[in-house]
Each structure stands twice: as structure tokens, then as C-alpha cells.
Design an enzyme around this catalytic site. Structure first.
Site, PDB file in Angstrom:
ATOM      1  N   CYS B  14       0.911  -1.203  -0.072  1.00  9.28           N
ATOM      2  CA  CYS B  14       0.005  -0.132   0.398  1.00  9.28           C
ATOM      3  C   CYS B  14       0.806   1.303   0.071  1.00  9.28           C
ATOM      4  O   CYS B  14       0.425   2.076  -0.202  1.00  9.28           O
ATOM      5  CB  CYS B  14      -1.108   0.051   1.212  1.00  9.28           C
ATOM      6  SG  CYS B  14      -1.966  -1.366   0.865  1.00  9.28           S
ATOM      7  N   ASP B  64      -8.840  -3.374  -5.219  1.00 14.27           N
ATOM      8  CA  ASP B  64      -7.432  -2.921  -4.530  1.00 14.27           C
ATOM      9  C   ASP B  64      -6.405  -3.893  -5.202  1.00 14.27           C
ATOM     10  O   ASP B  64      -6.542  -5.135  -5.209  1.00 14.27           O
ATOM     11  CB  ASP B  64      -7.420  -3.092  -3.116  1.00 14.27           C
ATOM     12  CG  ASP B  64      -6.571  -1.922  -2.277  1.00 14.27           C
ATOM     13  OD1 ASP B  64      -5.653  -1.657  -2.544  1.00 14.27           O
ATOM     14  OD2 ASP B  64      -7.016  -1.786  -1.363  1.00 14.27           O
TER      15      ASP B  64
END
Lengths: 197, 344
Positions: B14, B64
Site C-alpha cells: 500500500c 485494490d
């Protein structure tokens, strides 16, 4: 001064990897070039916790040229260095005066004490300034001058960051380096401590 | 296979997210027609979008994907799936289907790597009871992998991220530090213990934590990912009717996180997160430097951060710990609306 590490264009954590290599090789003074802000900040943190000081940061054709030098006190995190470290005296000064009774006398005594330290042959390895003790390194010209002399002869002067914030003195630091409770606690538990009353 | 995935990538997990400030610039002012059924849209900066189908049922969707955060392809696949599913769990939804997103450097990497990544992804999906329905793949310089997940949610029981109320306790269901551990891994300085714990946490589904939060009537919930704990905490107070105080010493940490922060093994994303949100946070300067670096550390597949009543938080903690979570009560809501405080 000849060691220059070119870490320009390398993304984190590679500049740290290069700096650590130099530290592990025992190079006591080097310059490292990095191109981004994050790497610059990371190197400052690395220096603080590896027994090095950042001597200067210069912007040089789009890169940061960071000069790092081994400090005399906390050598490295090796066991032998820790042993040596623990043999040195650490001085905890947690007030801007010595003892109770007369405040005026107390602050004179402290200034005289700091001066005396500069004259002694065996100087403390580290001086930790906490509470109103941080005033010595920010607001007391005479103490500042003497603390600078101690720094020159190898004493590591550590100022409590929270205390500087509390007294609004962060911008006025004239000598020593700002640290945190974590490092201070570590030193208090490792070194031979003398605490001023 | 001796391939080390993280050597092939510039960013990781991330931490590769676009900075929050930049994203705001790109999205600010974009308009679309007002769809009454769109209950949670992109303007809300919430974890997933919610679209009402009828009074009892809504569609919840998210996506994601990211570059490798670990070296082992199967583990990377597992983490990518757990991370994508997490956005559904943090809303209180039930994920049903997954579509894979693949960016792959076919000229540089053996296709067997992709096979293993998919295999890992499927392990997590099966564990979550989610059906893989398809996917899309394109050639790219670096491998990136993830999922779009769709699920269902009761429109009356959505856990929004910014609906915290006063007099509540803030719970975090996983320890912090995956960004730092990952950076240490890339530097070759991560310890086996730290890595093992980090992988255990990143592959853990937020399913059970979500069920526990829902059953305790959490007033708000989000998952801690790329913006770091304080970035996501900031989203919780924005537009809410309360503030937050977070106690650093109560936050569970992965072993090694403090050491790596002190060595400067800090992802660039930490600085972006900090720059964007530090003005909202009071008390940062009273904490040691490493604490700030941990509070803004971008997490991959991080834990749920949710707020429950003072009456129920102990029961919540017991249930989380019984189900293997390294969880803790890390702070409380306050009556200083919109203000975040951090203390030691």
C-alpha cells in the site's frame, strides 16, 4: 574527507543500506548524496541512532549532500561499544538550579558546576538536560558557552524534546541535540548515572 | 523457486498508493448525476461504495491492487486478496464475488510466478467463501496484483468511517508496522520474527473482526491501509460529531517496528501521509520521532479501526483476542469535534 556515496536516484531504503554499509565498515566520516526528501529525513534518523551526527546538509545540483560524522560518545551499537559506553559517566540535570534553599544560589551553583566540568580532566560522556534543565542550553549564555566547550571535548549533550516543547524553547537550542524519552531511558539504564539534586 | 518478488519493484504494498493530497486534487470537483440509490459514493472517502438494491439489500464494491510486499508469490497472492476483501469487511458487508486484476512483466518474469500468485489469492478467497468469477490482465513493467470484490450489505447496518460518537472506545484489531517491516525486508535488515508476524497479520482476513464490530454495534469502522493509522483516523473524525484521542503506548506493534523506524527504514509514503494530515493532529511533537513514523506508516492489509460504546468494548476485546487477533483499545472519542490528539 574522501568517502562519497552516491545514492542519487535510489528509492528508499537503498540510501540507508549504503549508509549502513559505510558505518559497518567503520568509516568515521562520509558524505552521501540522495535525491529525495524522504531519504534525507531517513538518513537523519539513521545517523541519530547509529552514533553519527549530521554535520551539514547542502543542496547540490538537485540532490542533497549529507555529511555524516561519527560522534565520540555512542560509538556503534556493538556490544563492546556498549560496554565502553556504560563505563562513562552520564550526568542527569533535571532542573535549572542545584538543590533547594535559595533559588538564586541554586542557579549560580549550577552555572559554576557546568564551568567546573570544562576544567576537569575526566569529563562526563553524556549530559542529559531535562525539565527546566533545558534552559541551560537555550537561555543561559554562560552555560551555553561552557556546554559548547564540553561538546568540543567529546561530551554528548542531549536535550529532552518534550521539555523544550513545554517551555517553548525548541527554536532556541544553541548547543546539544534534541532527543526523546526512548533514548534517554536507554542511556539511564545503560550508563553510570550521576543525577544532580 | 528462488524468485524474490520485492526485488522487482520500486514501491511496495500500500506504500505504492498515490499520496492523499494528490488524490484529492484529482477528484475534487468531479460531478456525476445524483443517484438516489448510491448510498456511499467516492465523495465520502469511505472504504467501499454502496448502492441500494432494495430496503434490505445493497451492493457493496471495491478494488485494490498493488506491487509485491513479500518475496514469496503465494504469500503475495494471499495478502492481495485479504487486503481487497478488507474494504468490504470494514463496511460490514459480506463479500460474494471477486475479479482479479493482473499487471505482469511477461518478458522479465516466468509465468509460473503468476500462477503461484493466483494460487495464493484463491486460498484467501476460498477461506472467505468468495467465488472468483474472472479477471483481467495486461503487460506492465512491474508485477501488480489484486482484486475487485463485490458483496452485499444491509443498507441499514452500514459501518461508515466517519460516524464516530462521543464517549466511545477506539479499537484496533491488528498491530502496526507492516510498512516498516517491508522496508526493512527490502534493505535486507528484517528479522525472521518480524517478517513472520508481519505476514501472519497481512494474510489474516478481517472477516471475524468485522463480525465482532457489527455485533457490538460499532458506530464507525474503517480499515487501516495506505494512509497509516493517523490518516485513517483523520478520515474518521472528518465530518463526524466527535474527536479522537489516541494513546501511542496502547497501540499493538509488530516486533521490530520501533527499531526499523529509528534506523530510518521508513517508506516514502509515511512522509506523504504525514504532510497531508499532521496539521489535524495535536501532540505529535511530544512523542518520540519514531512514534510519528509508526503512526503514519502505510499498512498493507491492516486491521479494522472501529469505535464501540464504553459498555461493550471489553467484551469486544475478549472476543478479538480469543479469535487470535493482536488487538487493543488504543484511544477514545472526545467532545472536541474534528480534533485528533496523540499522547504517549
Amino acid at each position: 574527507m574522501s568517502v562519497v556515496i552516491d545514492a542519487r536516484g535510489l528509492s528508499c531504503p537503498q540510501p540507508i543500506v549504503r549508509a549502513k554499509k559505510a558505518v559497518d565498515e567503520g568509516i568515521s566520516e562520509f558524505e552521501i548524496l540522495v535525491s529525495d526528501d524522504a531519504s534525507k529525513e531517513n538518513l537523519k534518523k539513521f545517523a541519530d541512532n547509529s552514533g553519527y551526527a549530521v554535520e551539514s546538509i547542502v543542496v547540490d545540483s538537485g540532490a542533497y549532500r549529507i555529511k555524516m560524522k561519527k560522534t565520540s560518545f555512542i560509538e556503534t551499537k556493538t556490544d563492546s561499544a556498549k560496554e565502553e559506553f556504560s563505563k562513562k559517566k552520564a550526568l542527569l540535570i533535571a532542573s535549572d538550579r542545584i538543590g533547594r534553599g535559595s533559588d538564586e544560589l541554586g542557579s549560580k551553583l549550577l552555572l559554576a558546576f557546568i564551568y567546573t566540568l570544562t576544567e576537569l580532566e575526566k569529563k562526563p560522556g553524556v549530559i542529559i538536560l531535562m525539565q527546566s534543565g533545558v534552559r541551560l542550553a537555550t537561555e543561559e549564555p554562560q552555560a551555553i558557552e561552557n556546554l559548547k566547550k564540553l561538546t568540543d571535548s567529546g561530551t554528548d549533550i542531549i536535550l529532552c524534546g518534550t521539555c523544550l516543547d513545554y517551555f517553548g524553547l525548541k527554536e532556541k537550542v544553541a548547543v546539544g541535540r534534541v532527543s526523546n524519552m526512548y533514548e534517554i531511558a536507554e542511556i539511564l539504564l545503560t550508563a553510570d548515572i550521576v543525577s544532580l539534586p | 523457486m528462488d524468485i524474490r518478488l520485492t526485488e522487482y519493484t520500486k514501491f511496495s504494498g500500500c506504500g505504492a498508493k498515490l499520496g492523499p493530497g494528490l488524490l484529492d486534487k484529482a477528484l475534487c470537483g468531479l460531478v456525476q448525476p445524483n443517484y438516489p440509490e448510491l448510498i456511499v459514493g467516492y465523495a465520502a472517502s469511505d472504504d467501499a461504495g454502496v448502492f441500494r438494491l432494495n430496503d434490505e439489500l445493497a451492493l457493496v464494491q471495491t478494488i485494490d491492487f498493488f506491487p509485491p510486499i513479500v518475496d514469496d508469490p503465494i504469500t503475495f497472492g494471499k495478502i492481495a486478496a485479504a487486503n481487497a476483501l478488507s474494504d468490504i469487511y470494514s463496511m460490514g458487508g459480506k463479500p460474494l464475488t471477486a475479479v482479479s486484476v493482473v499487471l505482469f512483466p511477461q518478458s522479465k518474469m516466468n509465468i509460473e510466478v503468476l500462477r503461484k500468485v493466483m494460487e495464493g489469492g484463491l486460498i484467501s478467497l476460498i477461506d472467505a467463501g468468495v467465488a472468483l468469477v474472472g479477471g483481467h490482465s495486461i503487460e506492465d513493467d512491474e508485477i501488480k496484483f489484486g482484486f475487485s470484490i463485490s458483496g452485499i450489505i444491509n443498507p441499514k447496518r452500514i459501518m461508515r468511517n466517519n460516524t464516530i460518537e462521543q464517549n466511545e472506545i477506539l479499537i484496533l484489531s491488528k498491530p502496526l508496522g507492516t510498512g516498516l517491516i517491508n522496508t526493512a525486508l527490502r534493505a535486507g535488515m528484517a528479522s525472521d520474527t518480524s517478517l513472520k508476524k508481519s505476514i501472519e497479520e497481512m494474510t489474516r482476513l478481517n472477516r471475524i473482526a468485522s463480525e465482532i464490530a457489527l455485533s457490538a454495534n460499532a458506530s464507525a469502522c474503517t480499515d487501516v491501509t495506505g494512509f497509516g493509522l493517523l490518516g485513517h483516523a483523520a478520515e474518521m473524525v472528518c465530518g463526524s460529531s466527535a474527536g479522537l484521542t489516541i494513546h501511542f503506548s496502547e497501540i499493538p506493534l509488530i516486533d521490530g517496528a520501533i527499531e526499523y523506524a529509528r534506523l530510518g527504514l521508513i517508506p516514502a509514503g509515511t512522509y506523504r501521509n504525514r504532510e497531508f494530515r499532521e496539521k489535524m493532529v495535536n501532540g505529535l511533537s511530544t512523542l518520540p520521532t519514531f512514534a510519528g513514523d509508526i503512526l503514519f506508516d502505510p499498512q498493507t492489509s491492516g486491521g479494522l479501526l472501529f469505535s464501540v460504546s464504553k459498555e461493550r468494548y471489553q467484551e469486544v476485546l475478549v472476543r478479538l483476542k480469543e479469535t487470535g487477533h493482536t488487538a487493543n483499545a488504543i484511544g477514545e472519542t472526545t467532545n472536541e469535534i474534528g480534533v485528533i490528539r496523540v499522547e504517549l
